[in-house]
Every structure is written in structure tokens, then in C-alpha cells.
Design a protein around this motif. Structure first.
Motif, short mmCIF file in Angstrom:
data_model
loop_
_atom_site.label_atom_id
_atom_site.label_comp_id
_atom_site.label_asym_id
_atom_site.label_seq_id
_atom_site.Cartn_x
_atom_site.Cartn_y
_atom_site.Cartn_z
N GLN A 49 0.81 -1.21 0.00
CA GLN A 49 0.00 0.00 0.00
C GLN A 49 0.85 1.27 0.00
OE1 GLN A 49 -2.37 0.14 3.54
NE2 GLN A 49 -0.63 -0.08 4.93
N SER A 53 -1.15 5.29 -4.64
CA SER A 53 -1.48 6.69 -4.35
C SER A 53 -2.74 6.83 -3.53
CB SER A 53 -1.64 7.46 -5.66
OG SER A 53 -2.73 6.93 -6.42
N GLU A 54 -3.61 5.83 -3.52
CA GLU A 54 -4.87 5.92 -2.79
C GLU A 54 -5.27 4.55 -2.29
OE1 GLU A 54 -8.45 6.10 -5.48
OE2 GLU A 54 -6.94 6.87 -6.88
N GLN A 55 -6.11 4.55 -1.27
CA GLN A 55 -6.59 3.30 -0.69
C GLN A 55 -8.04 3.03 -1.05
OE1 GLN A 55 -4.31 1.37 0.75
NE2 GLN A 55 -2.86 2.99 0.27
N GLY A 56 -8.55 3.73 -2.08
CA GLY A 56 -9.94 3.55 -2.47
C GLY A 56 -10.26 2.16 -2.97
N GLN A 125 -8.44 1.52 -12.37
CA GLN A 125 -8.20 2.30 -11.16
C GLN A 125 -6.92 1.87 -10.47
OE1 GLN A 125 -11.43 2.17 -8.37
NE2 GLN A 125 -10.42 3.49 -6.89
N ALA A 129 -3.49 4.11 -9.74
CA ALA A 129 -3.00 4.22 -8.36
C ALA A 129 -1.56 3.75 -8.24
CB ALA A 129 -3.90 3.41 -7.43
#
Length: 360
Positions: A49, A53-56, A125, A129
Motif C-alpha cells: 500500500q 497513491s490511494e486506498q480507495g 483504477q 493508483a
């Protein structure tokens, strides 16, 4: 006309109830599998992680975990209901619960399908990321003394060694950033000072890569520095792919890794959805068949079961009319009974007139 109408004897209804009892217990196991898959996917994503760039994207494993827990609870209740539905007297205990249970099972089954589709639709996505996350991680590679970033060098080195990759898209990405900490630069060396001053942003850029980019499959010593200068190394030819570095970028390596996991999980979840759809169909047949037995009043008689009592068009029109009638309940101004005298009012007016005449 009913959709999917089937006639059941008493023996067939009992067999159907027993089979559904067994299938619901199997569904409890599949629910535990869903939970396990979601937990496994969450752990795999959290391993890297730091380079995202994001944890969406964590909504996919959270969706699987929640759906798996719901499957265990719903199907455990379903096994109890289906076992009791073999007896007419016991079915009466669950008669009012059957419709809400079927509705909940329908929405749960839809969530399983959504979870399977998410596993296949998350690739774009995830690709973005990883690209943005790896780019930022490479920029902070040199910040080994900065709190919150000191572990990124170790993480990126382990990533490049484990996945046999280098850079974001390829090894040339390291040429565009300063990946050596300034405290290890000899600022008394004129060559170092000239290289720093030659850059607009004051960065120390060079055509070299970290040691973790070195390929363990190469027969010659690792070439890390002066990669753009073919004269700096003997028998060196970049065009003939003799560089002993990993040629694949880490973005593609991680994307392939997660894509393989997602596709395997998505296929498993899709098979679970088909199984849950089969169980839901069987429960609907059992519920309608038992209700028709109660209407007939003879537990030994044959009864009909169906998926929908009317056709799809008739069911849609019926539900639409219910919604429309509910909306009219709040339209007081359109009530046709407003300003219309009632029978009680008609009786009160003459009596009032009689009293007036007597007093006069």
C-alpha cells in the motif's frame, strides 16, 4: 400467467425442503470462502500500500468481507426455515418471515454479483493508483532521514527484488530523479557540484539505478552506473539487450500480480453467485408451493409453485400502481371527498332548524 410454474406432490415438497436445507449449509461454507477471499485480498493490497497513491481500491475486499459475513448469517437462518417448511404446521411459524427472507436473500445475491464484477472492473483504477504511487515513492527514495519516509527505500528495494522489476515503467525512470541522498554527495568534488548546478531544480541526476534493479540472471557483474555511455563498459551494447537490469517496470509487475489475483477471485465469486441464485430459486418454489397447500387446506394434495405469480410486465405494472397509490396519499388537495357533506352532517342540519322554530 405465472412464471416458471411447477406442480409439486407432498413427497416432492419434502425432498425440496431437505435439499434446500443441505444447500443452505453449503452456502454457509461459501460465505466463509467469500470472507476468506476478501481478507486475503485486503492483506495482499496492504503489503504494497505504500506504493499506491490511494486506498480507495480497498472497497473491493471490504465488499467481499461484508458479503461473506452476511452469507453466513442469512444461509444459516435459511437452513432452519427450509427444514421446518417440510411440515405444514411448522411452515405457519415462518409464513410471515418467508417474504422478507427471500427479499433479503435476493439483495444479498445481487451484492455477490456486484462483488464479482468489481474484481474485473478495478484494473484501470489500480493501474493509475500504482503509477502515481510508484512515482511518489521513487521521489522519496533518498529521504532515509525523514520521518514517515525513511522506510520507503527498503520497501521499494524489496519490491524490485521480489517482482524482478525496475523503476515505474522501466529502468530509465531513475534517470529523472535524484535517488541518492544529498548527505552522501561530496560537495567538494567539482564534478558533483557541476552536475547539481546544471539542473534547474538543483538535483543530482545521473544515468544510474539502485542495486535492487540488478538482474540475478545475468552472467556478468551488475552495471548500475553510466548506463547511457556505451564506452564506459567493455562489451556493452544497450540495443542488444545485454544490460543486466530487470527490464520490466514495477507498475506492470504489480498490475499483473493483482490482476491475476482479481481474476481468480472474481471467477470464484461468480460461481458462488450462480450457486446462491439456485438456492434462492428453490426457496421461492418451496414458499409458493407451501402457501398454495395452506390455501387448499389439504396437506396431502398437490400444489403449484412459481417464481413470479404473474408475468414480468404484470408484476411491474402492479408494483408501479402500488407506488403511485402511495404517492397519492400525501396529495390532500386532490382528495375527492373534500367539501362533500357527509350523511351525519345532513342529519344535523334539519334538527338544528327544528330547534330554532320551536323557540320562535
Amino acid at each position: 400467467m405465472a412464471v416458471g410454474k411447477i406442480t409439486f406432490t407432498k413427497t416432492e415438497r419434502e425432498k425440496l425442503a431437505e435439499v434446500l436445507w443441505l444447500l443452505n449449509w453449503i452456502s454457509v461454507v461459501t460465505g466463509a470462502i467469500l470472507f476468506g477471499l476478501g481478507l486475503f485480498l485486503k492483506i495482499e493490497i496492504q503489503k504494497w500500500q505504500e506504493v499506491m497513491s490511494e486506498q480507495g481500491i480497498l472497497y473491493v475486499p471490504h465488499m467481499l468481507i461484508t458479503t461473506g459475513l452476511a452469507a453466513c448469517g442469512i444461509n444459516y437462518l435459511g437452513s432452519k426455515i427450509c427444514l421446518d417448511c417440510a411440515d405444514t404446521n411448522k411452515f405457519l411459524r415462518w409464513k410471515l418471515v418467508m417474504i422478507p427472507y427471500i427479499v433479503c436473500t435476493f439483495f444479498f445475491t445481487a451484492c455477490v454479483l456486484v462483488g464479482a464484477l468489481m474484481c474485473y472492473s478495478i484494473r484501470s483504477q489500480l493501474e493509475e493508483a500504482l503509477y502515481l504511487g510508484l512515482r511518489n515513492t521513487m521521489r522519496f527514495y533518498k529521504d532515509t532521514d525523514t520521518p514517515g519516509r525513511c522506510y520507503l527505500k527498503k520497501t521499494l528495494d524489496l519490491l524490485q527484488i521480489q517482482f524482478q522489476c525496475c523503476g515505474n515503467t522501466d529502468y530509465r525512470d531513475w534517470f529523472q530523479i535524484q535517488w541518492i541522498s544529498s548527505r552522501y554527495l561530496d560537495m567538494t568534488n567539482s564534478a558533483v557540484v557541476d552536475r547539481v548546478r546544471s539542473n534547474v531544480e538543483g538535483k543530482y541526476l545521473m544515468d544510474s539505478v539502485p542495486f535492487s534493479c540488478c538482474s540475478t540472471l545475468s552472467s556478468r557483474p551488475c552495471i548500475q552506473h553510466n548506463l547511457s555511455n556505451p564506452r564506459a563498459h567493455a562489451h556493452y551494447d544497450e540495443r542488444s539487450q545485454q544490460l543486466n537490469l530487470w527490464r520490466r517496470g514495477c507498475q506492470q509487475a504489480l498490475l499483473d500480480h493483482y490482476t491475476g489475483i482479481m481474476q481468480s477471485i472474481g471467477l470464484t465469486v461468480l460461481l458462488i453467485w450462480l450457486f446462491e441464485l439456485l438456492v434462492l430459486t428453490g426457496v421461492r418454489y418451496l414458499q409458493t408451493a407451501m402457501e398454495n397447500v395452506i390455501r387448499l387446506g389439504d396437506p396431502e394434495s398437490e400444489s403449484e409453485g412459481w417464481i413470479l405469480e404473474n408475468s414480468l410486465a404484470e408484476t411491474a405494472c402492479y408494483n408501479f400502481s402500488i407506488i403511485k397509490s402511495l404517492g397519492k396519499c400525501y396529495q390532500v388537495d386532490d382528495d375527492p371527498n373534500i367539501n362533500v357533506p357527509t350523511a351525519a352532517a345532513d342529519q344535523e342540519v334539519p334538527s338544528a332548524q327544528v330547534q330554532v322554530n320551536v323557540t320562535s
